[in-house]
Design a protein around this motif. Sequence first.
Motif: not given
Length: 325
Positions: A75-92
């Motif tokens: 998932x982090x590989x995908x978010x890094x590759x997507x320039x539209x993503x500016x921040x990542x939240x992780x929760x349970x």
Amino acid sequence: LTVRLDDLPGDYDLALFGDILAGAAGLTDPPPGLQVIAAEQIKLDIDGPIATITLHRPDKMNAFTRTMMGEIIAALDLTDADDAVRAVIMTGHGDRAFCAGADLTPDGGGHVFSDPNPVDDLSDVRVRDGGGRLTLRMFNSQKPLIGACNGVAVGVGATMQLPFDMRLASENARFGFVFARRGITPEAASSWFLPRLVGMPTALEWCMTGRIFDAHEALAKGLVRSVHPLGELMGAARALANEIADNTSAVSVAMTRAMLWRLSATEHPMMAHRVDSRAIYRLSRSADAREGVRSFLEKRAPAYPDKVGANMPDFYPWWDEPGYA
């Protein structure tokens, strides 16, 4: 559009991810909004500039497995590759646990804390702990990572949060670095991360006693930035993510993240000065710098054109990534 991670080949090329999406949807270009659902143990939802990774093992209080590790890394590989993503939240998932630690009763049995295969050479990659593989990937993220701890977080459930750039907790959150009470040691590179966040005395106390502590102690010691009612936690995390997305240059934030995490651990401030100087020299000539000044003078919201995927300065990365040996 919904794409499952298990629909992607195991050796997929992230540079072709947009083409994979386009082909799956029958489109020339990927859509601006995307929801990615993980195969088994996490969910990844991308809504505008914010990606949310949810640990999703409802019957196991989101307990950690090597499958979960691999899915978060993907998932982090995908978010890094997507320039539209500016921040990542992780929760349970749910209202009881962020992650209850390593799964002590894994489906099908098997070894709990490490690879089941005996090895003679401790430099063998099979010796690597799964939590460390995950936190090292988080350490290298090009996007800000925001933790929204919504309940119990013990063992690897606590240590996986240490590379987050900002950690928020709900009032019912509980933390525990419980390794000494399980006959093992801290993992996930937490001996590097934890003292930097809370100081050596607190890190030693929490790890030597292995006791559980509440969100307010975590706040007082600097492990989390804020504590919220459970129902307001994700809203607060999204507000923080949007503050980044709405107001800052993606390239500036990616560089800042790497600089602060890496350079604060070097042996002399000259190491920081070298990188600072190169970064200012290069970025001051960028389209983002021009837009930053222009939008400030015109008293309007910025529209930064540069992308992490194409416009990082030419000396980035400036470090040699160490290997496991």
